[in-house]
Design a protein around this motif. Structure first.
Motif, PDB file in Angstrom:
ATOM      1  N   GLY A   1       0.802  -1.223   0.000  1.00  0.00           N
ATOM      2  CA  GLY A   1       0.000   0.000   0.000  1.00  0.00           C
ATOM      3  C   GLY A   1       0.828   1.262   0.000  1.00  0.00           C
ATOM      4  O   GLY A   1       0.320   2.336  -0.267  1.00  0.00           O
TER       5      GLY A   1
ATOM      6  N   LEU B   1      -9.423  -9.372  -1.625  1.00  0.00           N
ATOM      7  CA  LEU B   1      -9.226  -9.351  -0.175  1.00  0.00           C
ATOM      8  C   LEU B   1      -8.066  -8.428   0.212  1.00  0.00           C
ATOM      9  O   LEU B   1      -7.005  -8.878   0.654  1.00  0.00           O
ATOM     10  CB  LEU B   1      -8.957 -10.782   0.331  1.00  0.00           C
ATOM     11  CG  LEU B   1      -9.997 -11.841  -0.051  1.00  0.00           C
ATOM     12  CD1 LEU B   1      -9.492 -13.237   0.275  1.00  0.00           C
ATOM     13  CD2 LEU B   1     -11.327 -11.589   0.659  1.00  0.00           C
ATOM     14  N   PRO B   2      -8.246  -7.119   0.040  1.00  0.00           N
ATOM     15  CA  PRO B   2      -7.149  -6.198   0.351  1.00  0.00           C
ATOM     16  C   PRO B   2      -6.819  -6.177   1.838  1.00  0.00           C
ATOM     17  O   PRO B   2      -7.687  -6.429   2.681  1.00  0.00           O
ATOM     18  CB  PRO B   2      -7.704  -4.836  -0.083  1.00  0.00           C
ATOM     19  CG  PRO B   2      -9.188  -4.979   0.005  1.00  0.00           C
ATOM     20  CD  PRO B   2      -9.477  -6.411  -0.350  1.00  0.00           C
ATOM     21  N   MET B   3      -5.571  -5.890   2.142  1.00  0.00           N
ATOM     22  CA  MET B   3      -5.179  -5.770   3.538  1.00  0.00           C
ATOM     23  C   MET B   3      -5.841  -4.538   4.151  1.00  0.00           C
ATOM     24  O   MET B   3      -5.770  -3.460   3.595  1.00  0.00           O
ATOM     25  CB  MET B   3      -3.662  -5.625   3.637  1.00  0.00           C
ATOM     26  CG  MET B   3      -3.173  -5.602   5.059  1.00  0.00           C
ATOM     27  SD  MET B   3      -1.451  -5.073   5.133  1.00  0.00           S
ATOM     28  CE  MET B   3      -1.629  -3.330   4.929  1.00  0.00           C
ATOM     29  N   LEU B   4      -6.499  -4.712   5.276  1.00  0.00           N
ATOM     30  CA  LEU B   4      -7.133  -3.579   5.958  1.00  0.00           C
ATOM     31  C   LEU B   4      -6.255  -3.092   7.102  1.00  0.00           C
ATOM     32  O   LEU B   4      -6.251  -1.925   7.454  1.00  0.00           O
ATOM     33  CB  LEU B   4      -8.503  -3.988   6.513  1.00  0.00           C
ATOM     34  CG  LEU B   4      -9.516  -4.534   5.497  1.00  0.00           C
ATOM     35  CD1 LEU B   4     -10.779  -4.987   6.201  1.00  0.00           C
ATOM     36  CD2 LEU B   4      -9.835  -3.489   4.432  1.00  0.00           C
ATOM     37  N   GLU B   5      -5.530  -4.024   7.695  1.00  0.00           N
ATOM     38  CA  GLU B   5      -4.700  -3.712   8.857  1.00  0.00           C
ATOM     39  C   GLU B   5      -3.575  -4.735   8.909  1.00  0.00           C
ATOM     40  O   GLU B   5      -3.774  -5.889   8.566  1.00  0.00           O
ATOM     41  CB  GLU B   5      -5.569  -3.846  10.112  1.00  0.00           C
ATOM     42  CG  GLU B   5      -5.094  -3.078  11.304  1.00  0.00           C
ATOM     43  CD  GLU B   5      -5.309  -1.575  11.152  1.00  0.00           C
ATOM     44  OE1 GLU B   5      -4.288  -0.873  11.219  1.00  0.00           O
ATOM     45  OE2 GLU B   5      -6.446  -1.134  10.966  1.00  0.00           O
ATOM     46  N   SER B   6      -2.389  -4.290   9.335  1.00  0.00           N
ATOM     47  CA  SER B   6      -1.297  -5.232   9.526  1.00  0.00           C
ATOM     48  C   SER B   6      -0.985  -5.298  11.012  1.00  0.00           C
ATOM     49  O   SER B   6      -0.850  -4.267  11.663  1.00  0.00           O
ATOM     50  CB  SER B   6      -0.058  -4.779   8.750  1.00  0.00           C
ATOM     51  OG  SER B   6       1.032  -5.607   9.103  1.00  0.00           O
TER      52      SER B   6
END
Lengths: 163, 149
Positions: B60, B132-137
């Protein structure tokens, strides 16, 4: 991840010039500088800023887990209630055999899981043992889970930034 | 793997020097010579033990990306894997043991670019593509602990 600043055109050129890795020569940043048309010192300054900003997470030796015998890489997934996912995510993300731990959207009914962790082990059995341990800690916070093992790497490039 | 190679793998997954002669700096820290360090890294690279020496970028941070998945009928798996791999925006593609058997990462300069690739793969394969994008790491990936056993 929120809060990562946008990068400018020249940063982008540097990313493009380094995405396959730095050249293994005595002055690698000089080689990069030559490619993008900057002074070497400017490349170093920009890369340090990108590192400080979190655009670059780290610079170093990037191991290939498969070649190191971590053949059991499994993508473990859970359906965790939204109110518990932060706590569970942090707990799993702290484990030294987990390399990535992400929240992603569910895609029901096909895909009910929202928490993803890449769990490494020397073989499949060790990965499953480790996932079992995580499950025991999560207890009722995980409503469903699965582990997806990869059978083949069909494509893998360091990072391809389309131009 | 020799001692120098192990120490390079253990100690330099992060913190690679941002200096004019980084390998000389590493050599100084490891009591080795610059060309030994470069040689060891070349060897590790050639044998596939490391994929590269360089930067790992935050997802991102340099555009938009997502993890995509689809359920390819077994008899069409090769054909669809080839279709997916044909996109330069796809940088990883794994076959996994699941009904959703193809998992791949799409990276593009912006979200529209990601959407276009998803739409195109879906149109050409006739299959639904999960986005399924990353929302939080929850983990700042600062390297990976290796155990020499």
């Amino acid at each position: 991840m929120n809060g990562i600043p946008a990068i400018d055109h020249m940063d982008r050129q540097i990313v493009l010039a380094t995405q396959e890795g730095l050249p293994l020569t005595a002055r690698p940043y000089h080689a990069v500088a030559k490619r993008v048309g900057l002074e070497p010192q400017e490349v170093i300054v920009r890369m340090r800023r990108l590192l400080d900003q979190g655009v670059i997470r780290r610079i170093g030796v990037i191991p290939n887990h498969y070649a190191l015998g971590y053949l059991g890489n499994g993508m473990a997934v859970w359906d965790v209630a939204d109110e518990s996912v932060l706590e569970m995510g942090r707990m799993i993300g702290d484990l030294d055999y987990v390399s990535h731990c992400y929240l992603r959207p569910r895609f029901p009914p096909e895909w009910p899981y929202n928490l993803f962790a890449m769990v490494h082990g020397h073989d499949r059995g060790q990965v499953l043992e480790r996932v079992d341990k995580i499950n025991a800690v999560m207890d009722e916070d995980a409503r469903a889970h699965d582990v997806l093992f990869s059978t083949r790497i069909l494509k893998k490039t360091g990072l391809r930034l389309p131009t | 793997m020799n001692e120098l190679e192990k120490r390079l793998l253990d100690g330099f997954q992060r913190g690679f020097p941002l200096t004019e002669r980084p390998f000389a700096e590493i050599a100084r820290q490891l009591n080795a010579e610059e060309d030994q360090v470069i040689g060891a890294l070349e060897g590790l690279s050639e044998s596939g033990i490391i994929s590269r020496v360089g930067a790992a970028f935050a997802p991102g941070g340099i555009g938009a990306s997502t993890l995509a998945a689809l359920a390819a009928p077994p008899e069409r798996l090769e054909e669809i894997a080839e279709l997916v791999n044909g996109f330069e925006e796809v940088n990883h593609n794994y076959e996994r043991e699941h009904r959703l058997n193809l998992w791949f990462v799409i990276t593009a300069p912006d979200r529209d670019g990601v959407d276009r690739v998803i739409a195109e793969i879906s149109r050409r394969s006739g299959l639904e593509v999960l986005d399924l994008p990353m929302l939080e790491s929850y983990r700042l990936n600062l390297g990976f602990d290796l155990q020499w056993s």
